[in-house]
Design a protein around this motif. Structure first.
Motif, PDB file in Angstrom:
ATOM      1  N   GLN A 132       0.836  -1.200   0.000  1.00  0.00           N
ATOM      2  CA  GLN A 132       0.000   0.000   0.000  1.00  0.00           C
ATOM      3  C   GLN A 132       0.871   1.251   0.000  1.00  0.00           C
ATOM      4  OE1 GLN A 132      -2.790  -0.166   3.240  1.00  0.00           O
ATOM      5  NE2 GLN A 132      -3.758  -2.037   2.508  1.00  0.00           N
ATOM      6  N   ASN A 133       1.937   1.224   0.783  1.00  0.00           N
ATOM      7  CA  ASN A 133       2.859   2.357   0.806  1.00  0.00           C
ATOM      8  C   ASN A 133       3.599   2.497  -0.520  1.00  0.00           C
ATOM      9  OD1 ASN A 133       3.460   3.717   3.742  1.00  0.00           O
ATOM     10  ND2 ASN A 133       2.639   1.643   3.955  1.00  0.00           N
ATOM     11  N   LEU A 134       3.982   1.366  -1.100  1.00  0.00           N
ATOM     12  CA  LEU A 134       4.684   1.427  -2.380  1.00  0.00           C
ATOM     13  C   LEU A 134       3.800   2.035  -3.468  1.00  0.00           C
ATOM     14  CD1 LEU A 134       6.546  -2.029  -2.487  1.00  0.00           C
ATOM     15  CD2 LEU A 134       7.412   0.187  -1.732  1.00  0.00           C
ATOM     16  N   LYS A 135       2.539   1.606  -3.509  1.00  0.00           N
ATOM     17  CA  LYS A 135       1.636   2.123  -4.532  1.00  0.00           C
ATOM     18  C   LYS A 135       1.338   3.608  -4.322  1.00  0.00           C
ATOM     19  CE  LYS A 135      -0.544  -2.067  -6.221  1.00  0.00           C
ATOM     20  NZ  LYS A 135      -1.798  -2.722  -6.636  1.00  0.00           N
ATOM     21  N   ARG A 136       1.354   4.009  -3.051  1.00  0.00           N
ATOM     22  CA  ARG A 136       1.128   5.421  -2.770  1.00  0.00           C
ATOM     23  C   ARG A 136       2.309   6.281  -3.229  1.00  0.00           C
ATOM     24  NH1 ARG A 136       1.667   6.199   3.228  1.00  0.00           N
ATOM     25  NH2 ARG A 136       3.867   6.126   2.573  1.00  0.00           N
ATOM     26  N   ASP A 137       3.541   5.780  -3.021  1.00  0.00           N
ATOM     27  CA  ASP A 137       4.731   6.587  -3.298  1.00  0.00           C
ATOM     28  C   ASP A 137       5.309   6.365  -4.687  1.00  0.00           C
ATOM     29  OD1 ASP A 137       4.468   7.509  -0.719  1.00  0.00           O
ATOM     30  OD2 ASP A 137       6.001   6.196   0.118  1.00  0.00           O
ATOM     31  N   PHE A 138       5.028   5.217  -5.286  1.00  0.00           N
ATOM     32  CA  PHE A 138       5.602   4.910  -6.597  1.00  0.00           C
ATOM     33  C   PHE A 138       4.489   4.462  -7.535  1.00  0.00           C
ATOM     34  CE2 PHE A 138       8.952   4.101  -3.476  1.00  0.00           C
ATOM     35  CZ  PHE A 138       9.945   4.946  -3.946  1.00  0.00           C
ATOM     36  N   PRO A 139       4.004   5.342  -8.374  1.00  0.00           N
ATOM     37  CA  PRO A 139       2.896   4.995  -9.280  1.00  0.00           C
ATOM     38  C   PRO A 139       3.259   3.886 -10.261  1.00  0.00           C
ATOM     39  CG  PRO A 139       3.208   7.384  -9.140  1.00  0.00           C
ATOM     40  CD  PRO A 139       4.383   6.763  -8.480  1.00  0.00           C
ATOM     41  N   LYS A 140       4.561   3.752 -10.547  1.00  0.00           N
ATOM     42  CA  LYS A 140       5.003   2.708 -11.467  1.00  0.00           C
ATOM     43  C   LYS A 140       6.140   1.940 -10.810  1.00  0.00           C
ATOM     44  CE  LYS A 140       3.897   5.450 -15.582  1.00  0.00           C
ATOM     45  NZ  LYS A 140       4.403   5.991 -16.879  1.00  0.00           N
ATOM     46  N   LEU A 141       5.977   0.607 -10.754  1.00  0.00           N
ATOM     47  CA  LEU A 141       6.970  -0.215 -10.060  1.00  0.00           C
ATOM     48  C   LEU A 141       7.134  -1.545 -10.789  1.00  0.00           C
ATOM     49  CD1 LEU A 141       8.692  -0.375  -7.348  1.00  0.00           C
ATOM     50  CD2 LEU A 141       6.812  -1.753  -6.456  1.00  0.00           C
ATOM     51  N   ALA A 142       8.345  -2.059 -10.794  1.00  0.00           N
ATOM     52  CA  ALA A 142       8.624  -3.363 -11.397  1.00  0.00           C
ATOM     53  C   ALA A 142       9.505  -4.168 -10.452  1.00  0.00           C
ATOM     54  CB  ALA A 142       9.308  -3.196 -12.755  1.00  0.00           C
ATOM     55  N   TRP A 143       9.393  -5.484 -10.552  1.00  0.00           N
ATOM     56  CA  TRP A 143      10.243  -6.363  -9.752  1.00  0.00           C
ATOM     57  C   TRP A 143      10.271  -7.739 -10.404  1.00  0.00           C
ATOM     58  CZ3 TRP A 143       5.337  -4.910  -8.582  1.00  0.00           C
ATOM     59  CH2 TRP A 143       4.395  -5.906  -8.323  1.00  0.00           C
ATOM     60  N   THR A 144      11.264  -8.535 -10.038  1.00  0.00           N
ATOM     61  CA  THR A 144      11.396  -9.871 -10.615  1.00  0.00           C
ATOM     62  C   THR A 144      11.247 -10.932  -9.540  1.00  0.00           C
ATOM     63  OG1 THR A 144      13.798  -9.826 -10.346  1.00  0.00           O
ATOM     64  CG2 THR A 144      12.915  -9.128 -12.468  1.00  0.00           C
ATOM     65  N   VAL A 145      10.755 -12.083  -9.973  1.00  0.00           N
ATOM     66  CA  VAL A 145      10.519 -13.224  -9.089  1.00  0.00           C
ATOM     67  C   VAL A 145      10.899 -14.484  -9.847  1.00  0.00           C
ATOM     68  CG1 VAL A 145       8.785 -14.480  -7.744  1.00  0.00           C
ATOM     69  CG2 VAL A 145       8.594 -12.009  -7.983  1.00  0.00           C
ATOM     70  N   LYS A 146      11.437 -15.457  -9.126  1.00  0.00           N
ATOM     71  CA  LYS A 146      11.702 -16.749  -9.764  1.00  0.00           C
ATOM     72  C   LYS A 146      10.376 -17.386 -10.183  1.00  0.00           C
ATOM     73  CE  LYS A 146      16.213 -17.449  -9.498  1.00  0.00           C
ATOM     74  NZ  LYS A 146      17.046 -17.747 -10.678  1.00  0.00           N
ATOM     75  N   GLN A 147      10.388 -18.045 -11.321  1.00  0.00           N
ATOM     76  CA  GLN A 147       9.153 -18.587 -11.875  1.00  0.00           C
ATOM     77  C   GLN A 147       8.566 -19.704 -11.018  1.00  0.00           C
ATOM     78  OE1 GLN A 147       9.543 -19.572 -15.995  1.00  0.00           O
ATOM     79  NE2 GLN A 147       7.369 -19.469 -16.393  1.00  0.00           N
ATOM     80  N   ASP A 148       9.397 -20.382 -10.223  1.00  0.00           N
ATOM     81  CA  ASP A 148       8.887 -21.444  -9.357  1.00  0.00           C
ATOM     82  C   ASP A 148       8.670 -20.962  -7.922  1.00  0.00           C
ATOM     83  OD1 ASP A 148      11.499 -21.070  -8.664  1.00  0.00           O
ATOM     84  OD2 ASP A 148      12.088 -23.182  -8.755  1.00  0.00           O
ATOM     85  N   ASP A 149       8.659 -19.658  -7.734  1.00  0.00           N
ATOM     86  CA  ASP A 149       8.413 -19.107  -6.398  1.00  0.00           C
ATOM     87  C   ASP A 149       7.032 -19.535  -5.914  1.00  0.00           C
ATOM     88  OD1 ASP A 149       7.812 -17.408  -4.180  1.00  0.00           O
ATOM     89  OD2 ASP A 149       9.332 -16.000  -4.900  1.00  0.00           O
ATOM     90  N   GLU A 150       6.972 -20.099  -4.711  1.00  0.00           N
ATOM     91  CA  GLU A 150       5.696 -20.598  -4.192  1.00  0.00           C
ATOM     92  C   GLU A 150       4.746 -19.476  -3.810  1.00  0.00           C
ATOM     93  OE1 GLU A 150       7.618 -23.087  -1.227  1.00  0.00           O
ATOM     94  OE2 GLU A 150       6.751 -24.837  -2.209  1.00  0.00           O
ATOM     95  N   ASN A 151       5.235 -18.245  -3.803  1.00  0.00           N
ATOM     96  CA  ASN A 151       4.387 -17.109  -3.483  1.00  0.00           C
ATOM     97  C   ASN A 151       4.044 -16.291  -4.729  1.00  0.00           C
ATOM     98  OD1 ASN A 151       4.407 -17.255  -0.421  1.00  0.00           O
ATOM     99  ND2 ASN A 151       6.582 -17.268  -0.893  1.00  0.00           N
ATOM    100  N   LEU A 152       4.150 -16.945  -5.870  1.00  0.00           N
ATOM    101  CA  LEU A 152       3.903 -16.251  -7.124  1.00  0.00           C
ATOM    102  C   LEU A 152       2.492 -15.667  -7.178  1.00  0.00           C
ATOM    103  CD1 LEU A 152       5.869 -15.947  -9.545  1.00  0.00           C
ATOM    104  CD2 LEU A 152       4.529 -17.665 -10.727  1.00  0.00           C
TER     105      LEU A 152
END
Length: 902
Positions: free
Chosen positions: A436-456
């Motif tokens: 919620q804080n990230l969306k408030r402060d950064f209108p555009k955001l990107a990040w990477t995750v491993k494709q087999d991440d169990e929290n995908l």
């Protein structure tokens, strides 16, 4: 270009499909769950007498499979473990609105059946407002209200009471028809005073809850179903508000969840019309109270929920949801409807100097990695932050930490570089607070995750779109134009993770460098060594900026804290993959005893341990039994024999399974040989207080320290169980002279094979023998390792293997049993050989098991003393299993290789 457009469309539309999919969950559960009646209630036979087996494995599996459709397997398992670790009545209080009983009864029953099949027993309280309005209209009674409260005269009360009883029976019968044992509870639980007899007449305010009736129903295997009718001291029935009654039930039962089922599905912002997904009261309460649309019922509801949560542990929360979303709310991080919690106020920093403690920051970052160079990697990471712009979000105790690299001249996207969460922070939804804080402060955001991440799934919920490539998934939000999406995808395909800044390049340091250096000389002698091992080690290393391992568990000290970041969890050194696959040559000195035999049995199953010599003076010349890889004859090896073998570098690992005080000549012989690379593990107490040796308790000592050691002292059996049972509460213990007390009872195998009164079965039968009541060597060991004085009182009993500890711990501040239990669950969340349960473990169930069980978690009525129970097999995790963990780490194998992990 058309292909690219299709990818974007698929990803952006994913969230809508997820929402549609969850609406059919109840139906899917009905179709997939085995051995339960299917179909509408009128087609099923109700049985109050036939008990249902709650340990039905097939039904449980079927339900979990259904739940996996609405969240990741890891989420379901995490929350299920959390819910089943508390007493049944502390699971959830669910308030069911009257409209739910008329419009969504089957959906409600399906969800409650799924919960019940997993051994969960929510307490249900229902209203019947819409039905009452209809009946009053038919009876010609004009409803009257004052400040939103129904004035209940005698006639209204009579109609209401009859209606509530009918609706209660209707819900109970519906649940029974779905195979759920339910018990109607229509009196004797809620006590009330008149609210204002002159004004409201027969309206009450709950002043007391008798919870014993509810607990008895649950103990008998029934879900209790209450109406919102209470009684005065004189026995007068009073109409009470169902929401307020549910709150009073929650105060009495202290549940993890309080759920208000509503056909509206949550609280909506009247200005935007959008559903409010979460309200963090610590940060947002005053803000919401100022909003012009928060008036009347909405204002009262939020205020009452805050008052309720202020009286409950911080781990409790309130959810206002649609009945179709019940399982999604309970078993996924993203949840459904409106989640209201006290929350955690987040702090911010844009320079390293703004952090109150650099040591705490380093510990938070180190907890996510187990590499041999983890500390140096963290130091380089922090050094790089000195010269770049960033913004960090974290709570006061750093259970959560996020670091974002803001947009630059070359890149208009902000990049989430680090996100780490402990288990408790994750389960209490601090991750949502962070976003919620990230969306408030950064209108555009990107990040990477491993494709087999169990929290995908969770990351997908936070994103507007994604693209996968070579095992990586790029997520983003806030990008709307096709040109921006195309450019982002092009950069990702071309440059991969490097586009997110050279901080990620630190992750390419392979964590096994020190271990590889240590074993290089002996590895060169062995056939089958493959040159690609170093490369494999690098590939196993985790990208620093976006890792996701909790190690507190690392929660914990090192491998115990569960931190979530934006990549796949990276296991501690050796846990996931062996870092070498050629055998190590092993010699066991003193293999006659129980521990030596247990270790030989595991070495026989180990894929890469090559036992070459066993030494026993009594058994010399006899064939070793239980080892099938080669024929081995017992030898009577002297220190001189060992010196000659060590000089020739014939052995990679020496295991000293000798009595206390006997080991030194053999260790001296190895030291004098000059074979410094050889690993020596001592199972006796001879070197447990020697600073030149590494103490080998992997769950509490940094695994990279053990992995780089060549001299390892194996902890004592009593001491292992006691330390694991005390460690999570060390920061919360009262000051001296108060101290923890450990009452320990061991099976007679702990007394060894040499005949004595302590292993004489006839002497132990119908008996309990206390010994070494003060100054036992394990008392010194426990106190030394934990850094606090501990009193230890040992006993021996008639069973063969297994130790039971009852540990009394004085607390510095008042704590609830759930708070204590949560500390242990967080600390040992990722430990494969530690099981934490709300129930006291039984010593008869630990014999032959390779782990430790911790439970009980009773707290004295003063809140200042906790009592914990711990069980351990003294021959396995108390000795041989722990020895093999240390051997695996020191020799470069997977930590649990050769150990049956349940």
């Amino acid at each position: 270009m058309q292909s690219l457009t299709r990818v974007v469309t698929r990803q952006v539309g994913r969230r809508a499909r997820i929402a549609t999919k969850t609406q059919s969950t109840a139906v899917a559960a009905q179709r997939n769950t085995q051995r339960q009646p299917i179909g509408p209630p009128e087609q099923q036979q109700r049985s109050y007498a036939t008990p249902r087996l709650y340990d039905d494995g097939s039904a449980r599996s079927a339900v979990i499979n259904v739940l996996n459709n609405i969240g990741s397997k890891r989420e379901v398992q995490q929350y299920l473990a959390q819910f089943t670790s508390v007493s049944s009545q502390q699971f959830a209080v669910i308030k069911v609105g009257g409209a739910i009983l008329t419009d969504y009864l089957d959906v409600l029953c399906a969800s409650l059946r799924n919960l019940n099949q997993m051994g969960l027993f929510p307490v249900i309280i229902h209203g019947a407002g819409p039905q009452l309005n209809k009946l009053l209209e038919q009876a010609g009674v004009e409803p009257q209200y004052n400040e939103g409260i129904r004035i209940t005269d005698g006639k209204t009360l009579g109609i209401a009471r009859k209606l509530f009883l009918e609706e209660n029976l209707k819900l109970v019968e519906a649940l029974e028809s779905w195979g759920v044992r339910a018990r109607p509870i229509t009196s004797g639980v809620l006590m009330a005073d008149y609210k204002d007899k002159d004004m409201y007449q027969f309206v009450g305010e709950v002043n007391q809850v008798h919870g014993d009736t509810l607990k008895a129903a649950i103990a008998d295997g029934y879900i209790p179903v209450l109406t919102c009718m209470a009684e005065s001291e004189e026995g007068q029935v009073l109409n009470v508000n169902a929401d307020k009654a549910a709150a009073e039930l929650a105060r009495e039962l202290v549940p993890l969840k309080i759920v208000y089922l509503s056909e509206k599905g949550g609280i909506h912002d009247k200005e935007t019309g959008k559903l409010i997904e979460a309200i963090n009261l610590d940060e947002e309460y005053d803000e919401y109270m100022k909003k012009p649309w928060v008036i009347h019922g909405t204002r009262s509801k939020i205020r009452d929920i805050k008052t309720l949560l202020d009286d409950l542990p911080r781990s409790s929360s309130v959810a206002i949801i649609h009945p179709e979303s019940l399982e999604r709310e309970l078993f996924t991080h993203s949840g459904a409807g409106t989640l209201i919690r006290r929350g955690t106020k987040l702090l911010q920093a844009s320079t390293l100097s703004e952090f109150e403690s650099m040591d705490q920051l380093k510990q938070t970052l180190v907890r996510d990695r187990e590499g041999l160079d983890s500390t140096s990697v963290v130091d380089r990471y922090l050094e790089s932050l000195k010269n770049r712009e960033f913004k960090a979000y974290y709570d006061e105790s750093m259970e959560a930490l996020a670091i974002v690299l803001p947009p630059s001249d070359n890149n208009q996207l902000a990049h989430l570089a680090t996100l780490t969460m402990t288990r408790s922070a994750w389960l209490s939804n601090i991750a949502d607070n962070v976003f919620q804080n990230l969306k408030r402060d950064f209108p555009k955001l990107a990040w990477t995750v491993k494709q087999d991440d169990e929290n995908l799934t969770w990351f997908s919920e936070k994103a507007d779109g994604s693209i996968a490539r070579k095992g990586e998934v790029l997520f983003w939000y806030g990008i709307e134009s096709p040109e921006e999406v195309r450019q982002l995808m092009s950069e990702f395909v071309q440059h991969g993770r490097q586009m997110f800044g050279d901080i990620n390049l630190e992750s390419q340091l392979h964590r096994a460098a020190a271990a590889a250096e240590r074993i290089r000389s002996r590895a060169a002698q062995l056939a089958g060594m493959r040159g690609e091992q170093g490369q494999q080690a690098q590939q196993q290393a985790r990208a620093f900026s976006t890792s996701a391992r909790p190690q507190r568990t690392a929660v914990k000290s090192t491998a115990q804290r569960r931190g979530y970041a934006t990549t796949n969890p990276n296991p501690p050194l050796g846990i996931k993959n062996s870092e070498k696959d050629y055998p190590s040559r092993v010699a066991v000195i003193g293999a006659r005893g129980y521990t030596g035999q247990a270790l030989i049995d595991m070495l026989n199953r180990h894929p890469n341990m090559d036992l070459r010599h066993v030494s026993s003076r009594e058994l010399a010349g006899k064939k070793l039994k239980g080892y099938e890889k080669r024929e081995i004859i017992y030898e009577n090896l002297t220190p001189d024999d060992i010196r000659r073998m060590a000089e020739k570098k014939e052995i990679d690992c020496w295991v000293m399974a000798l009595p206390n005080g006997v080991c030194k000549p053999y260790v001296d012989a190895i030291d004098e040989s000059g074979h410094k690379e050889a690993v020596v593990i001592d199972l006796s107490a001879d070197y447990r207080f020697d600073s030149g040796w590494t103490y080998g308790l992997p769950e509490l000592v940094q695994r990279n320290k053990i992995a780089s050691a060549t001299r390892i002292s194996n902890p004592g059996c009593y001491a292992t169980a006691a330390q694991l049972g005390i460690a999570p509460l060390i920061p919360h213990l009262a000051a001296q002279p108060a101290q923890p007390t450990v009452f320990g009872v061991s099976g007679y195998s702990g007394a060894g094979t040499k005949p004595s009164p302590k292993n004489d079965v006839n002497n132990l039968t119908d008996n309990l023998i206390a010994y070494s009541l003060t100054d036992h060597i394990h008392e010194r060991e426990i106190s030394s390792q934990l850094g606090t004085a501990v009193a230890f009182v040992p006993h021996v009993a008639v069973w063969f293997a297994g130790i039971h500890h009852t540990i009394s711990l004085p607390l510095a501040q008042q704590m609830a049993s759930r708070d204590v239990r949560q500390l242990y669950q967080d600390r040992y969340d990722t430990e494969k050989l530690i099981r934490v349960s709300g129930e006291s473990p039984q010593v008869k169930l630990i014999a032959g098991k390779h782990g430790v069980e911790i439970g009980g978690f009773a707290v004295h009525s003063s809140g200042k003393r906790a009592v914990i129970n711990v069980t351990i097999d003294n021959l396995l995790k108390g000795a041989a299993t722990q020895c093999l963990q240390n051997m695996n780490l020191a020799l470069g194998y997977g930590e649990y290789d050769g150990i049956p992990v349940e």
